[in-house]
Scaffold this motif. Structure first.
Motif, PDB file in Angstrom:
ATOM      1  N   ARG A   1       0.854  -1.193   0.000  1.00 42.71           N
ATOM      2  CA  ARG A   1       0.000   0.000   0.000  1.00 42.71           C
ATOM      3  C   ARG A   1       0.885   1.236   0.000  1.00 42.71           C
ATOM      4  NH1 ARG A   1      -3.956  -1.252   3.744  1.00 42.71           N
ATOM      5  NH2 ARG A   1      -4.853  -2.271   1.925  1.00 42.71           N
ATOM      6  N   ILE A   2       0.542   2.179  -0.886  1.00 45.53           N
ATOM      7  CA  ILE A   2       1.300   3.417  -1.041  1.00 45.53           C
ATOM      8  C   ILE A   2       0.354   4.589  -0.839  1.00 45.53           C
ATOM      9  CG2 ILE A   2       2.671   4.821  -2.645  1.00 45.53           C
ATOM     10  CD1 ILE A   2       3.204   2.135  -4.209  1.00 45.53           C
ATOM     11  N   VAL A   3       0.724   5.507   0.045  1.00 48.41           N
ATOM     12  CA  VAL A   3      -0.045   6.739   0.227  1.00 48.41           C
ATOM     13  C   VAL A   3       0.576   7.817  -0.642  1.00 48.41           C
ATOM     14  CG1 VAL A   3      -0.571   8.608   1.845  1.00 48.41           C
ATOM     15  CG2 VAL A   3      -0.944   6.243   2.521  1.00 48.41           C
ATOM     16  N   VAL A   4      -0.275   8.518  -1.395  1.00 54.81           N
ATOM     17  CA  VAL A   4       0.195   9.598  -2.269  1.00 54.81           C
ATOM     18  C   VAL A   4      -0.540  10.869  -1.884  1.00 54.81           C
ATOM     19  CG1 VAL A   4       0.485  10.402  -4.637  1.00 54.81           C
ATOM     20  CG2 VAL A   4       0.561   7.955  -4.147  1.00 54.81           C
ATOM     21  N   GLY A   5       0.215  11.914  -1.562  1.00 61.86           N
ATOM     22  CA  GLY A   5      -0.370  13.227  -1.273  1.00 61.86           C
ATOM     23  C   GLY A   5      -0.579  13.982  -2.574  1.00 61.86           C
ATOM     24  N   LEU A   6      -1.815  14.431  -2.789  1.00 65.17           N
ATOM     25  CA  LEU A   6      -2.142  15.131  -4.036  1.00 65.17           C
ATOM     26  C   LEU A   6      -2.723  16.507  -3.738  1.00 65.17           C
ATOM     27  CD1 LEU A   6      -3.799  12.220  -6.019  1.00 65.17           C
ATOM     28  CD2 LEU A   6      -1.507  13.152  -6.313  1.00 65.17           C
ATOM     29  N   ASP A   7      -2.400  17.462  -4.626  1.00 62.71           N
ATOM     30  CA  ASP A   7      -2.934  18.819  -4.467  1.00 62.71           C
ATOM     31  C   ASP A   7      -3.398  19.423  -5.788  1.00 62.71           C
ATOM     32  OD1 ASP A   7      -0.559  19.307  -5.763  1.00 62.71           O
ATOM     33  OD2 ASP A   7       0.233  20.684  -4.253  1.00 62.71           O
ATOM     34  N   GLY A   8      -3.411  18.633  -6.834  1.00 65.22           N
ATOM     35  CA  GLY A   8      -3.858  19.141  -8.125  1.00 65.22           C
ATOM     36  C   GLY A   8      -2.778  19.821  -8.939  1.00 65.22           C
ATOM     37  N   SER A   9      -1.564  19.860  -8.425  1.00 62.70           N
ATOM     38  CA  SER A   9      -0.468  20.493  -9.163  1.00 62.70           C
ATOM     39  C   SER A   9       0.105  19.537 -10.196  1.00 62.70           C
ATOM     40  CB  SER A   9       0.642  20.927  -8.191  1.00 62.70           C
ATOM     41  OG  SER A   9       1.277  19.781  -7.633  1.00 62.70           O
ATOM     42  N   GLU A  10       0.839  20.080 -11.163  1.00 64.45           N
ATOM     43  CA  GLU A  10       1.511  19.246 -12.159  1.00 64.45           C
ATOM     44  C   GLU A  10       2.540  18.341 -11.498  1.00 64.45           C
ATOM     45  OE1 GLU A  10       3.112  21.328 -15.538  1.00 64.45           O
ATOM     46  OE2 GLU A  10       1.324  22.571 -15.715  1.00 64.45           O
ATOM     47  N   ASP A  11       3.247  18.862 -10.513  1.00 56.43           N
ATOM     48  CA  ASP A  11       4.230  18.043  -9.806  1.00 56.43           C
ATOM     49  C   ASP A  11       3.539  16.916  -9.048  1.00 56.43           C
ATOM     50  OD1 ASP A  11       6.352  19.514 -10.797  1.00 56.43           O
ATOM     51  OD2 ASP A  11       6.480  20.816  -9.053  1.00 56.43           O
ATOM     52  N   GLY A  12       2.370  17.186  -8.488  1.00 59.26           N
ATOM     53  CA  GLY A  12       1.597  16.140  -7.830  1.00 59.26           C
ATOM     54  C   GLY A  12       1.173  15.058  -8.796  1.00 59.26           C
ATOM     55  N   GLU A  13       0.834  15.465 -10.006  1.00 62.28           N
ATOM     56  CA  GLU A  13       0.491  14.513 -11.069  1.00 62.28           C
ATOM     57  C   GLU A  13       1.663  13.584 -11.373  1.00 62.28           C
ATOM     58  OE1 GLU A  13      -1.072  15.409 -15.285  1.00 62.28           O
ATOM     59  OE2 GLU A  13      -2.007  16.923 -13.991  1.00 62.28           O
ATOM     60  N   ARG A  14       2.849  14.171 -11.430  1.00 63.63           N
ATOM     61  CA  ARG A  14       4.063  13.375 -11.672  1.00 63.63           C
ATOM     62  C   ARG A  14       4.304  12.396 -10.534  1.00 63.63           C
ATOM     63  NH1 ARG A  14       8.347  14.364 -14.576  1.00 63.63           N
ATOM     64  NH2 ARG A  14       9.740  14.433 -12.785  1.00 63.63           N
ATOM     65  N   ALA A  15       4.067  12.832  -9.303  1.00 65.25           N
ATOM     66  CA  ALA A  15       4.244  11.949  -8.146  1.00 65.25           C
ATOM     67  C   ALA A  15       3.260  10.781  -8.213  1.00 65.25           C
ATOM     68  CB  ALA A  15       4.067  12.738  -6.847  1.00 65.25           C
ATOM     69  N   LEU A  16       2.026  11.066  -8.600  1.00 61.69           N
ATOM     70  CA  LEU A  16       1.031  10.002  -8.725  1.00 61.69           C
ATOM     71  C   LEU A  16       1.426   9.022  -9.822  1.00 61.69           C
ATOM     72  CD1 LEU A  16      -1.662   8.780  -7.815  1.00 61.69           C
ATOM     73  CD2 LEU A  16      -2.755  10.174  -9.587  1.00 61.69           C
ATOM     74  N   GLU A  17       1.910   9.522 -10.951  1.00 63.70           N
ATOM     75  CA  GLU A  17       2.332   8.636 -12.028  1.00 63.70           C
ATOM     76  C   GLU A  17       3.484   7.745 -11.580  1.00 63.70           C
ATOM     77  OE1 GLU A  17       3.880   8.745 -16.653  1.00 63.70           O
ATOM     78  OE2 GLU A  17       2.965  10.540 -15.792  1.00 63.70           O
ATOM     79  N   TRP A  18       4.425   8.326 -10.841  1.00 63.97           N
ATOM     80  CA  TRP A  18       5.553   7.539 -10.327  1.00 63.97           C
ATOM     81  C   TRP A  18       5.037   6.446  -9.395  1.00 63.97           C
ATOM     82  CZ3 TRP A  18       7.912   5.824  -5.990  1.00 63.97           C
ATOM     83  CH2 TRP A  18       9.229   5.381  -6.118  1.00 63.97           C
ATOM     84  N   ALA A  19       4.144   6.825  -8.476  1.00 63.85           N
ATOM     85  CA  ALA A  19       3.589   5.863  -7.521  1.00 63.85           C
ATOM     86  C   ALA A  19       2.756   4.795  -8.229  1.00 63.85           C
ATOM     87  CB  ALA A  19       2.748   6.588  -6.475  1.00 63.85           C
ATOM     88  N   ALA A  20       2.005   5.195  -9.245  1.00 65.44           N
ATOM     89  CA  ALA A  20       1.171   4.252  -9.990  1.00 65.44           C
ATOM     90  C   ALA A  20       2.030   3.229 -10.727  1.00 65.44           C
ATOM     91  CB  ALA A  20       0.273   5.004 -10.967  1.00 65.44           C
ATOM     92  N   THR A  21       3.140   3.662 -11.294  1.00 63.37           N
ATOM     93  CA  THR A  21       4.056   2.744 -11.971  1.00 63.37           C
ATOM     94  C   THR A  21       4.604   1.724 -10.976  1.00 63.37           C
ATOM     95  OG1 THR A  21       4.649   4.431 -13.594  1.00 63.37           O
ATOM     96  CG2 THR A  21       6.188   2.594 -13.329  1.00 63.37           C
ATOM     97  N   LEU A  22       4.997   2.209  -9.801  1.00 65.22           N
ATOM     98  CA  LEU A  22       5.505   1.302  -8.764  1.00 65.22           C
ATOM     99  C   LEU A  22       4.401   0.354  -8.288  1.00 65.22           C
ATOM    100  CD1 LEU A  22       7.908   0.529  -6.940  1.00 65.22           C
ATOM    101  CD2 LEU A  22       7.015   2.177  -5.276  1.00 65.22           C
ATOM    102  N   ALA A  23       3.213   0.880  -8.062  1.00 65.27           N
ATOM    103  CA  ALA A  23       2.094   0.053  -7.594  1.00 65.27           C
ATOM    104  C   ALA A  23       1.771  -1.041  -8.604  1.00 65.27           C
ATOM    105  CB  ALA A  23       0.875   0.930  -7.333  1.00 65.27           C
ATOM    106  N   ARG A  24       1.799  -0.696  -9.866  1.00 66.24           N
ATOM    107  CA  ARG A  24       1.524  -1.683 -10.915  1.00 66.24           C
ATOM    108  C   ARG A  24       2.591  -2.780 -10.909  1.00 66.24           C
ATOM    109  NH1 ARG A  24       0.767   0.716 -16.786  1.00 66.24           N
ATOM    110  NH2 ARG A  24       2.886   1.322 -16.311  1.00 66.24           N
ATOM    111  N   ASP A  25       3.855  -2.383 -10.769  1.00 63.77           N
ATOM    112  CA  ASP A  25       4.950  -3.354 -10.766  1.00 63.77           C
ATOM    113  C   ASP A  25       4.914  -4.262  -9.532  1.00 63.77           C
ATOM    114  OD1 ASP A  25       5.821  -2.261 -13.141  1.00 63.77           O
ATOM    115  OD2 ASP A  25       7.497  -1.144 -12.231  1.00 63.77           O
ATOM    116  N   LEU A  26       4.457  -3.715  -8.396  1.00 69.07           N
ATOM    117  CA  LEU A  26       4.470  -4.467  -7.137  1.00 69.07           C
ATOM    118  C   LEU A  26       3.112  -5.059  -6.765  1.00 69.07           C
ATOM    119  CD1 LEU A  26       6.621  -2.021  -4.961  1.00 69.07           C
ATOM    120  CD2 LEU A  26       7.370  -4.091  -6.166  1.00 69.07           C
ATOM    121  N   ASP A  27       2.111  -4.841  -7.609  1.00 66.36           N
ATOM    122  CA  ASP A  27       0.751  -5.282  -7.312  1.00 66.36           C
ATOM    123  C   ASP A  27       0.276  -4.691  -5.968  1.00 66.36           C
ATOM    124  OD1 ASP A  27      -1.608  -6.593  -7.968  1.00 66.36           O
ATOM    125  OD2 ASP A  27      -1.051  -8.385  -6.821  1.00 66.36           O
ATOM    126  N   ALA A  28       0.524  -3.411  -5.814  1.00 63.81           N
ATOM    127  CA  ALA A  28       0.135  -2.686  -4.598  1.00 63.81           C
ATOM    128  C   ALA A  28      -1.077  -1.814  -4.896  1.00 63.81           C
ATOM    129  CB  ALA A  28       1.297  -1.811  -4.118  1.00 63.81           C
TER     130      ALA A  28
END
Length: 145
Positions: free
Chosen positions: A5-32
């Motif tokens: 399980r990964i917690v991602v802090g989001l605020d609607g910024s472009e940088d937040g979008e990048r953080a979510l994409e990074w976390a989503a890639t990791l979650a997909r690879d780890l089945d998290a």
């Protein structure tokens, strides 16, 4: 340690979008799964710097819809299991409390969010998290602009 399980802090910024994409890639690879969280400050400063207590339930509900419908769209597109929360409080405190409550193994945030000052290496939220969170924290760098 298995990251489930990964917690991602989001605020609607472009940088937040990048953080979510990074976390989503990791979650997909780890089945998290991902827990997306957005914090609404209890007090905001309005001109002329008078503090105003935020207690607008309609605003909170509107942000919940935006978080789920817009900011988490990538997670649905990639079919990554997730939950999303909007909570009142300081962003770092809300993210840490969510990570503890959800038994997350990792926290992911952008290096700076909406309130970030250009030129700072880390924003205040990412800095607080790296100093105080119980879980490992990944700070996703800003895109070169």
């Amino acid at each position: 340690m298995r990251v489930s399980r990964i917690v991602v802090g989001l605020d609607g910024s472009e940088d937040g979008e990048r953080a979510l994409e990074w976390a989503a890639t990791l979650a997909r690879d780890l089945d998290a799964d991902i827990v997306a969280v957005h914090a609404v400050p209890l007090i905001i400063n309005t001109p002329p710097a008078l503090p105003v207590v935020v207690d607008d339930r309609a605003l909170i509900e509107e942000l919940r819809v935006i978080l789920d419908d817009q900011w988490c769209a990538l997670l649905r597109k990639w079919e990554i299991p997730y939950r999303s929360f909007v909570e009142r409080g300081s962003p770092a405190d809300v993210i840490m409390a969510t990570a503890d409550r959800e038994r997350a193994k990792l926290i992911v945030v952008a290096c700076r969010g909406r309130g970030g000052f250009k030129g700072l290496l880390l924003g205040s939220v990412s800095q607080q998290l790296t100093h105080h969170a119980r879980q490992p924290v990944v700070v996703v760098p800003a895109e070169k602009r």
